[in-house]
Design a protein around this motif. Structure first.
Motif, PDB file in Angstrom:
ATOM      1  N   GLU B  79       0.820  -1.200   0.000  1.00 38.88           N
ATOM      2  CA  GLU B  79       0.000   0.000   0.000  1.00 38.88           C
ATOM      3  C   GLU B  79       0.862   1.260   0.000  1.00 38.88           C
ATOM      4  O   GLU B  79       0.576   2.228  -0.708  1.00 38.88           O
ATOM      5  N   ILE B  80       1.940   1.236   0.781  1.00 42.24           N
ATOM      6  CA  ILE B  80       2.813   2.416   0.834  1.00 42.24           C
ATOM      7  C   ILE B  80       3.533   2.591  -0.497  1.00 42.24           C
ATOM      8  O   ILE B  80       3.647   3.694  -1.031  1.00 42.24           O
ATOM      9  N   ARG B  81       3.971   1.459  -1.056  1.00 46.52           N
ATOM     10  CA  ARG B  81       4.675   1.544  -2.338  1.00 46.52           C
ATOM     11  C   ARG B  81       3.781   2.098  -3.437  1.00 46.52           C
ATOM     12  O   ARG B  81       4.266   2.682  -4.403  1.00 46.52           O
ATOM     13  N   SER B  82       2.477   1.898  -3.310  1.00 41.24           N
ATOM     14  CA  SER B  82       1.596   2.356  -4.377  1.00 41.24           C
ATOM     15  C   SER B  82       1.566   3.877  -4.461  1.00 41.24           C
ATOM     16  O   SER B  82       1.042   4.437  -5.415  1.00 41.24           O
ATOM     17  N   GLU B  83       2.147   4.560  -3.493  1.00 41.17           N
ATOM     18  CA  GLU B  83       2.204   6.029  -3.554  1.00 41.17           C
ATOM     19  C   GLU B  83       3.529   6.524  -4.097  1.00 41.17           C
ATOM     20  O   GLU B  83       3.808   7.712  -4.081  1.00 41.17           O
ATOM     21  N   VAL B  84       4.368   5.580  -4.514  1.00 42.27           N
ATOM     22  CA  VAL B  84       5.690   5.950  -4.999  1.00 42.27           C
ATOM     23  C   VAL B  84       5.848   5.418  -6.421  1.00 42.27           C
ATOM     24  O   VAL B  84       5.445   4.296  -6.711  1.00 42.27           O
ATOM     25  N   GLY B  85       6.399   6.246  -7.302  1.00 38.75           N
ATOM     26  CA  GLY B  85       6.679   5.783  -8.659  1.00 38.75           C
ATOM     27  C   GLY B  85       8.167   5.558  -8.806  1.00 38.75           C
ATOM     28  O   GLY B  85       8.964   6.268  -8.207  1.00 38.75           O
ATOM     29  N   ILE B  86       8.545   4.565  -9.576  1.00 38.66           N
ATOM     30  CA  ILE B  86       9.985   4.339  -9.753  1.00 38.66           C
ATOM     31  C   ILE B  86      10.311   3.964 -11.193  1.00 38.66           C
ATOM     32  O   ILE B  86       9.580   3.205 -11.834  1.00 38.66           O
ATOM     33  N   LEU B  87      11.367   4.570 -11.693  1.00 42.00           N
ATOM     34  CA  LEU B  87      11.916   4.195 -12.996  1.00 42.00           C
ATOM     35  C   LEU B  87      13.214   3.456 -12.717  1.00 42.00           C
ATOM     36  O   LEU B  87      14.113   4.005 -12.087  1.00 42.00           O
ATOM     37  N   PHE B  88      13.311   2.203 -13.152  1.00 42.11           N
ATOM     38  CA  PHE B  88      14.501   1.418 -12.859  1.00 42.11           C
ATOM     39  C   PHE B  88      15.604   1.687 -13.871  1.00 42.11           C
ATOM     40  O   PHE B  88      15.335   1.967 -15.041  1.00 42.11           O
ATOM     41  N   GLN B  89      16.835   1.556 -13.371  1.00 43.35           N
ATOM     42  CA  GLN B  89      17.989   1.761 -14.244  1.00 43.35           C
ATOM     43  C   GLN B  89      17.966   0.788 -15.423  1.00 43.35           C
ATOM     44  O   GLN B  89      18.239   1.171 -16.553  1.00 43.35           O
ATOM     45  N   GLU B  90      17.647  -0.466 -15.148  1.00 43.07           N
ATOM     46  CA  GLU B  90      17.635  -1.461 -16.224  1.00 43.07           C
ATOM     47  C   GLU B  90      16.273  -1.527 -16.899  1.00 43.07           C
ATOM     48  O   GLU B  90      15.991  -2.475 -17.630  1.00 43.07           O
ATOM     49  N   GLY B  91      15.433  -0.567 -16.651  1.00 42.84           N
ATOM     50  CA  GLY B  91      14.146  -0.518 -17.338  1.00 42.84           C
ATOM     51  C   GLY B  91      13.034  -1.158 -16.538  1.00 42.84           C
ATOM     52  O   GLY B  91      12.070  -0.518 -16.166  1.00 42.84           O
ATOM     53  N   GLY B  92      13.188  -2.455 -16.265  1.00 46.61           N
ATOM     54  CA  GLY B  92      12.168  -3.144 -15.488  1.00 46.61           C
ATOM     55  C   GLY B  92      10.817  -3.252 -16.187  1.00 46.61           C
ATOM     56  O   GLY B  92       9.818  -3.570 -15.566  1.00 46.61           O
ATOM     57  N   LEU B  93      10.783  -2.995 -17.509  1.00 48.54           N
ATOM     58  CA  LEU B  93       9.520  -3.191 -18.223  1.00 48.54           C
ATOM     59  C   LEU B  93       9.319  -4.690 -18.425  1.00 48.54           C
ATOM     60  O   LEU B  93      10.272  -5.419 -18.694  1.00 48.54           O
TER      61      LEU B  93
END
Ligand SMILES: Nc1ncnc2c1ncn2[C@@H]1O[C@H](COP(=O)(O)OP(=O)(O)OP(=O)(O)O)[C@@H](O)[C@H]1O
Ligand SMILES: [Mg+2]
Lengths: 252, 286
Positions: B79-93
């Motif tokens: 739930e806490i993480r859902s308030e944070v956005g992150i772009l990963f260095q290796e993409g993570g798509l």
């Protein structure tokens, strides 16, 4: 000496933690049915041809090897018994497990490994899914369902292979072969022949996931995890085979 | 009193014998922009992952959005993480999912954010249009260029309208033009949506741009907030990491004045100012 043991002991402990968490999650929602079906397709259907092929060959070769010995003792009419006991108890489960280890433990480890090094596993956790639930459980469930089925198919094809040799070379009639093959089988054999693939499946899937999920070091690391997954799961197959066999032997 | 969004208190992290972070202290307040500079291996990525509790510190405490996340269980973190956005260095798509499914992933999987399917589609499209990739919905990540994948990553990080956005080396390995585009999208997100931003990078230009440029809706581009040669006060702090320690923490002006040889390398390793008209740091000549 203690330092030398630290890392394998630590790894084994980590493996048990993963195993425990996965088992606990099997029945816990959300259950990703689509992923389970997809994995069943790739593990089960994908392995079918090679499993059938190996099953047939092991039946054929086994029967050929046995034919001389059986002749010596004048026991050629019992060909079916020998073939069915050894295939159902031992060869079918173990050969299938080695194939699944080679094909699927490596597949799982390399797939999860590349997801790990491209941070897709971190992304899953960051975006609200538990990778154990989404990646490990479907692979575990799919392997545990498919591997007993594959083994049953390997057993059956192996018996057919035995039949060919028994009829053409040893000179049994098909009837004679089948009745001796079926009559000898007790519940114990069937139980043993199905318990093994089920346990092997759990170990193979978990070992594949374990090495995949702890991959580090880029694409090179993925290759390394894949190799480890195959080697370690194959070794475990033999170790567990001995244990299960011992349990069933002592039961009779 | 400013509201602390992210706080590290004496955080250390060790991987076996390797001390990767050494007693790190920092506070990111609401509305701040935090620029993490540092050489390869200095601990930028692990710091961002700690901030979302994707890894646990060996010691110290981490507070995120008012929660002490140091010892929380994975299930309590979602739930806490859902308030944070992150772009990963290796993409993570996710390479088995389409761009639309990738960007919609947090909306479909985070309990707090579950929404009807039409709404998800609207928000995904909106978020992709924000990064000017509205036409790629049905493509797979492997069909896009590196720069486009970064933009999809930004769209996915921000589709949830997070309070805090973490960007891990968003411009690494990109040509200067694409890097500028990426940075302007990050500034755009920060200014239009008022997102608190933490940006790890090894390019000082990125930091200088975040510190001195603002999104201008009229020209649809970033513009300098203050004339050339002056420092804007856009609540931007710079942190320079060195082998897991904070070697510098302060504003741009102090950073540029630093005499520390390691710290000043990050500043001096930039093209000399004024190569041409508008050729200031962080801004490319048109
Ligand atoms: N899972 C891990 N296991 C062991 N060591 C790790 C792990 N992750 C990171 N490290 C170590 O932590 C240190 C910091 O790594 P980190 O990825 O944070 O560096 P970085 O500042 O992001 O570098 P870059 O600019 O190359 O991205 C490195 O020495 C790295 O080897
Ligand atoms: Mg990094």
């Amino acid at each position: 000496m203690l330092d030398y043991l630290k890392s394998p002991v630590q790894s084994f402990q980590d493996f048990l933690i993963l195993a425990g968490r996965s088992m606990r999650n099997v029945a816990k929602p959300p259950i990703y049915w689509n992923d389970i079906l997809m994995q069943m397709d790739s593990i089960g259907v994908g392995s079918l041809p090679i499993v059938a092929l190996i099953g047939a060959f092991s039946g054929i070769v086994m029967t050929l090897q046995m034919s001389r010995a059986l002749e010596t003792y004048g026991a050629t009419s019992q060909t079916g018994q020998v073939v069915s006991i050894s295939i159902i108890r031992e060869l079918g489960p173990v050969l299938t497990a080695l194939l699944v280890a080679g094909r699927n433990a490596s597949g799982i480890a390399s797939e999860l490994g590349s997801m790990k090094v491209t941070e897709q596993i971190d992304a899953m956790r960051a975006l609200g899914t538990d990778p154990i639930q989404k990646l490990v459980v479907p692979r575990l469930v799919a392997t545990a369902i498919m591997q007993p089925l594959l083994t049953a198919i390997a057993d059956f094809v192996g018996l057919l292979g035995g039949l060919i040799i028994a009829v053409t070379i040893i000179g049994n009639t098909a009837n004679q072969y089948w009745s001796s093959a079926i009559d000898i089988l007790a519940l114990n054999d069937i139980a043993q022949g199905m318990t093994k693939p089920f346990v092997f499946a759990i170990v193979i899937a978990l070992v594949g996931c374990f090495y995949g999920m702890r991959t580090t070091g880029g694409t090179q690391g993925v290759g390394l995890s894949t190799t480890k997954a195959v080697v370690v799961s194959s070794v475990w197959v033999f170790v567990i085979d001995v244990l299960i066999t011992q349990i069933f032997v002592s039961l009779t | 009193m400013a509201e602390a969004i992210l706080q590290f208190e004496d955080v250390s992290l060790r991987f076996e014998d390797n001390l990767v972070l050494d007693r790190v202290n920092l506070t990111v307040n609401r509305g701040d922009t935090f620029i993490l500079l540092g050489a390869a291996g200095s601990g930028k990525t692990v710091l961002l992952k700690l901030a979302m509790s994707l890894i646990q510190p060996s010691s110290g405490r981490i507070r995120l959005l008012g929660h002490d996340i140091t010892d929380l269980k994975e299930s309590e973190l979602f739930e806490i993480r859902s308030e944070v956005g992150i772009l990963f260095q290796e993409g993570g798509l996710f390479d088995s999912l389409t761009i639309e499914e990738n960007v919609g992933y947090p909306l479909r999987n985070q309990k707090r954010l579950r929404a009807p399917e039409e709404e998800i589609l609207t928000r995904v499209t909106e978020s992709l249009e924000f990064v000017e990739l509205g036409h790629t919905l049905d493509k797979f990540p492997s069909e896009l260029s590196g720069g486009m994948r970064r933009r999809v990553g930004i769209a996915r990080a921000n589709v949830t309208n997070p309070k805090l956005s973490l960007y891990d080396s968003p411009t690494a390995g990109l040509d200067p033009i694409t890097a500028h585009t990426i940075m302007s999208l990050i500034v755009k997100q920060r200014d239009l949506r008022k997102t608190t931003t933490v940006l790890a990078t090894h390019r000082y230009q990125d930091g200088a741009m975040a510190a001195n440029y603002q999104w201008d809706e009229a020209t649809h581009d970033v513009v300098r907030a203050v004339p050339h040669g002056q420092y804007a006060s856009l609540n931007t702090s710079f942190v320079v990491m060195k082998e897991g320690k904070i070697a510098f923490l302060g504003e741009q002006q102090q950073l540029e004045a630093s005499r520390d040889p390691y710290v000043s390398q990050f500043v001096l390793h930039q093209p000399p100012p004024r190569i041409g008209p508008g050729g200031d740091r962080g801004h490319l000549p048109a």
